[in-house]
Scaffold this active site. Structure first.
Site, PDB file in Angstrom:
ATOM      1  N   TYR A 155     -13.201  -2.245  11.053  1.00 62.57           N
ATOM      2  CA  TYR A 155     -11.831  -1.706  10.980  1.00 62.57           C
ATOM      3  C   TYR A 155     -11.090  -1.933  12.308  1.00 62.57           C
ATOM      4  CZ  TYR A 155      -8.149   1.797  10.164  1.00 62.57           C
ATOM      5  OH  TYR A 155      -6.934   2.447  10.011  1.00 62.57           O
ATOM      6  N   LYS A 176      -7.733  -4.158  13.063  1.00 65.49           N
ATOM      7  CA  LYS A 176      -6.508  -3.539  13.579  1.00 65.49           C
ATOM      8  C   LYS A 176      -6.102  -4.143  14.923  1.00 65.49           C
ATOM      9  CE  LYS A 176      -5.688  -0.952  10.097  1.00 65.49           C
ATOM     10  NZ  LYS A 176      -4.440  -1.086   9.329  1.00 65.49           N
ATOM     11  N   ILE A 182      -4.029  10.590  11.161  1.00 62.53           N
ATOM     12  CA  ILE A 182      -2.941  11.067  10.298  1.00 62.53           C
ATOM     13  C   ILE A 182      -3.555  11.709   9.054  1.00 62.53           C
ATOM     14  CG2 ILE A 182      -0.839  10.349   9.054  1.00 62.53           C
ATOM     15  CD1 ILE A 182      -0.783   9.785  12.137  1.00 62.53           C
ATOM     16  N   ASP A 211      -3.084  -7.341  -4.868  1.00 64.19           N
ATOM     17  CA  ASP A 211      -4.145  -7.262  -3.869  1.00 64.19           C
ATOM     18  C   ASP A 211      -3.701  -8.172  -2.728  1.00 64.19           C
ATOM     19  OD1 ASP A 211      -6.352  -7.630  -2.267  1.00 64.19           O
ATOM     20  OD2 ASP A 211      -7.779  -7.764  -3.940  1.00 64.19           O
ATOM     21  N   VAL A 212      -3.397  -7.591  -1.582  1.00 67.02           N
ATOM     22  CA  VAL A 212      -2.811  -8.383  -0.488  1.00 67.02           C
ATOM     23  C   VAL A 212      -3.766  -9.448   0.067  1.00 67.02           C
ATOM     24  CG1 VAL A 212      -1.120  -6.647   0.243  1.00 67.02           C
ATOM     25  CG2 VAL A 212      -3.417  -6.637   1.274  1.00 67.02           C
ATOM     26  N   SER A 253      -3.584   0.501  14.258  1.00 74.47           N
ATOM     27  CA  SER A 253      -4.210   1.818  14.456  1.00 74.47           C
ATOM     28  C   SER A 253      -4.561   2.027  15.923  1.00 74.47           C
ATOM     29  CB  SER A 253      -5.492   1.922  13.634  1.00 74.47           C
ATOM     30  OG  SER A 253      -6.196   3.092  13.987  1.00 74.47           O
ATOM     31  N   GLY A 271       0.828  -1.214   0.000  1.00 74.40           N
ATOM     32  CA  GLY A 271       0.000   0.000   0.000  1.00 74.40           C
ATOM     33  C   GLY A 271       0.854   1.252   0.000  1.00 74.40           C
ATOM     34  N   ALA A 272       1.816   1.296  -0.912  1.00 73.10           N
ATOM     35  CA  ALA A 272       2.792   2.398  -0.879  1.00 73.10           C
ATOM     36  C   ALA A 272       2.568   3.421  -1.993  1.00 73.10           C
ATOM     37  CB  ALA A 272       4.205   1.836  -0.946  1.00 73.10           C
TER      38      ALA A 272
HETATM   39  P1  NAP Z   1      -4.600   5.510   2.135  1.00 68.93           P
HETATM   40  O1  NAP Z   1      -4.045   6.861   1.859  1.00 68.93           O
HETATM   41  O2  NAP Z   1      -6.030   5.243   1.902  1.00 68.93           O
HETATM   42  O3  NAP Z   1      -3.702   4.425   1.317  1.00 68.93           O
HETATM   43  C1  NAP Z   1      -4.019   3.065   1.410  1.00 68.93           C
HETATM   44  C2  NAP Z   1      -2.987   2.268   0.667  1.00 68.93           C
HETATM   45  O4  NAP Z   1      -3.360   0.866   0.748  1.00 68.93           O
HETATM   46  C3  NAP Z   1      -2.947   2.603  -0.811  1.00 68.93           C
HETATM   47  O5  NAP Z   1      -1.620   2.508  -1.269  1.00 68.93           O
HETATM   48  C4  NAP Z   1      -3.809   1.515  -1.443  1.00 68.93           C
HETATM   49  O6  NAP Z   1      -3.462   1.230  -2.784  1.00 68.93           O
HETATM   50  C5  NAP Z   1      -3.426   0.338  -0.554  1.00 68.93           C
HETATM   51  N1  NAP Z   1      -4.418  -0.750  -0.637  1.00 68.93           N
HETATM   52  C6  NAP Z   1      -5.751  -0.677  -0.438  1.00 68.93           C
HETATM   53  N2  NAP Z   1      -6.317  -1.879  -0.609  1.00 68.93           N
HETATM   54  C7  NAP Z   1      -5.314  -2.731  -0.944  1.00 68.93           C
HETATM   55  C8  NAP Z   1      -5.257  -4.109  -1.262  1.00 68.93           C
HETATM   56  N3  NAP Z   1      -6.352  -4.888  -1.290  1.00 68.93           N
HETATM   57  N4  NAP Z   1      -4.058  -4.663  -1.582  1.00 68.93           N
HETATM   58  C9  NAP Z   1      -2.956  -3.900  -1.575  1.00 68.93           C
HETATM   59  N5  NAP Z   1      -2.927  -2.592  -1.276  1.00 68.93           N
HETATM   60  C10 NAP Z   1      -4.100  -2.012  -0.968  1.00 68.93           C
HETATM   61  O7  NAP Z   1      -4.334   5.071   3.653  1.00 68.93           O
HETATM   62  P2  NAP Z   1      -3.361   5.674   4.771  1.00 68.93           P
HETATM   63  O8  NAP Z   1      -4.126   6.652   5.560  1.00 68.93           O
HETATM   64  O9  NAP Z   1      -2.034   6.023   4.210  1.00 68.93           O
HETATM   65  O10 NAP Z   1      -3.233   4.374   5.699  1.00 68.93           O
HETATM   66  C11 NAP Z   1      -2.184   3.446   5.590  1.00 68.93           C
HETATM   67  C12 NAP Z   1      -2.311   2.437   6.723  1.00 68.93           C
HETATM   68  O11 NAP Z   1      -2.288   3.141   7.961  1.00 68.93           O
HETATM   69  C13 NAP Z   1      -3.627   1.657   6.686  1.00 68.93           C
HETATM   70  O12 NAP Z   1      -3.387   0.327   7.101  1.00 68.93           O
HETATM   71  C14 NAP Z   1      -4.471   2.377   7.708  1.00 68.93           C
HETATM   72  O13 NAP Z   1      -5.438   1.543   8.259  1.00 68.93           O
HETATM   73  C15 NAP Z   1      -3.427   2.797   8.718  1.00 68.93           C
HETATM   74  N6  NAP Z   1      -3.830   3.927   9.553  1.00 68.93           N
HETATM   75  C16 NAP Z   1      -4.154   5.132   9.000  1.00 68.93           C
HETATM   76  C17 NAP Z   1      -4.519   6.183   9.838  1.00 68.93           C
HETATM   77  C18 NAP Z   1      -4.896   7.549   9.304  1.00 68.93           C
HETATM   78  O14 NAP Z   1      -5.350   8.373  10.104  1.00 68.93           O
HETATM   79  N7  NAP Z   1      -4.703   7.831   8.039  1.00 68.93           N
HETATM   80  C19 NAP Z   1      -4.559   5.990  11.207  1.00 68.93           C
HETATM   81  C20 NAP Z   1      -4.231   4.755  11.734  1.00 68.93           C
HETATM   82  C21 NAP Z   1      -3.853   3.731  10.895  1.00 68.93           C
HETATM   83  P3  NAP Z   1      -4.248   1.950  -4.015  1.00 68.93           P
HETATM   84  O15 NAP Z   1      -3.677   3.328  -4.133  1.00 68.93           O
HETATM   85  O16 NAP Z   1      -3.935   1.081  -5.168  1.00 68.93           O
HETATM   86  O17 NAP Z   1      -5.706   1.958  -3.634  1.00 68.93           O
END
Ligand code: NAP
Length: 246
Positions: free
Chosen positions: A154, A158, A187, A62-63, A141, A12-13
């Site tokens: 969710y 987590k 975040i 797709d993980v 999370s 997911g990078a």
């Molecule tokens: P984001 O901006 O929505 O990015 C999500 C990433 O995951 C994207 O690169 C997406 O790829 C990828 N992804 C989604 N479904 C996938 C799948 N089936 N297989 C492989 N890759 C997949 O999310 P983010 O906010 O950066 O969050 C990243 C992680 O941190 C997540 O696990 C989230 O739960 C965790 N987190 C986030 C927050 C927050 O406040 N943002 C807080 C706590 C934890 P595509 O671009 O191809 O869709």
């Protein structure tokens, strides 16, 4: 915290936290396998790494699909010979109150967030056990620790990642493979972009540091956990939340 000569897989990078982690590890010298659900998404981050003088490979995966994850690790080894670091960052939300939550929304979130983490961890563990070295970091999370209304799926996924982290940490410790989790607070990414100004203000009031975190705040914590500085840290859950949950 040099990672020269090391190979990292970051799921997911394409954007947000995963992108920041991939860029940070690459800046420290790691070759990074960048994954996303689209070729273009993965390629964008990989191109940025290469443009900055680093090494990267983009893989669409797709993980939640075992065969695709097997292919990912095969490609990583073909390109760079090994995998030292895995960051399980891919994640999605499908929010809704429990009484209205659809079965498919439960399944989708558990499949990507928790089963995806299991799929990648199992493949990485095969390589790392054999190599007697590895660093796995799971991006969980804060709401997996404290719960959140409207996010039963969710939060369960987590919290499950934390149980998975600790169990695998115990299984792999003798192989010199550490397994840790980070629990980000709120975040600034696409995932939180939909929050209304009112919700954002209410959130900020719950955060002692008075601001939402940045993707870089999380990348720094991940860098520490994969570095030699954390060689004796395993099964740990590192909160990176500005103090909102202690
Ligand atoms: P984001 O901006 O929505 O990015 C999500 C990433 O995951 C994207 O690169 C997406 O790829 C990828 N992804 C989604 N479904 C996938 C799948 N089936 N297989 C492989 N890759 C997949 O999310 P983010 O906010 O950066 O969050 C990243 C992680 O941190 C997540 O696990 C989230 O739960 C965790 N987190 C986030 C927050 C927050 O406040 N943002 C807080 C706590 C934890 P595509 O671009 O191809 O869709």
């Amino acid at each position: 915290m040099s990672l020269n000569g090391q190979v990292a897989v970051v799921t997911g990078a394409s954007r947000g936290i995963g992108r920041a982690i991939a860029m940070k590890l690459a800046a420290q010298g790691a070759a990074v396998v960048v994954t996303a659900t689209s070729e273009a998404g993965a390629a964008k981050t990989a191109e940025e790494i290469v443009a900055a003088g680093g090494k990267a490979l983009a893989v669409k995966v797709d993980v939640s699909v075992v065969a695709e994850v097997e292919g990912l690790f095969k490609q990583a080894v073909e390109a760079f010979g090994k995998v030292d670091i895995l960051v399980n960052n891919a994640g999605i939300t499908k929010d809704g109150l429990l009484l209205r939550m659809k079965e498919e929304d439960w399944d989708a979130v558990l499949d990507v967030n928790l089963k995806g983490c299991f799929n990648c961890t199992r493949e990485a563990a095969k390589l790392m056990s054999k190599a007697r070295y590895g660093r796995i970091v799971n991006v969980s999370s804060v709401v997996g620790e404290m719960g959140n209304p409207g996010q039963a799926n969710y939060c369960a996924s987590k919290a499950g990642m934390i149980g998975l982290t600790k169990s695998v940490a115990k299984e792999l410790a003798r192989r010199n493979v550490t397994v840790n989790a980070v629990t980000p607070g709120f975040i600034e990414t696409d995932m939180t972009a939909e929050l209304s100004e009112k919700t954002r203000e209410a959130l900020q009031e719950q955060i002692p540091m008075g601001r939402l975190g940045s993707s870089d705040d999380i990348a720094g914590a991940v860098l520490f956990l994969v570095s030699d500085a954390a060689a004796y840290v395993t099964g740990h859950v590192l909160s990176v939340n500005g103090g909102m949950y202690m």
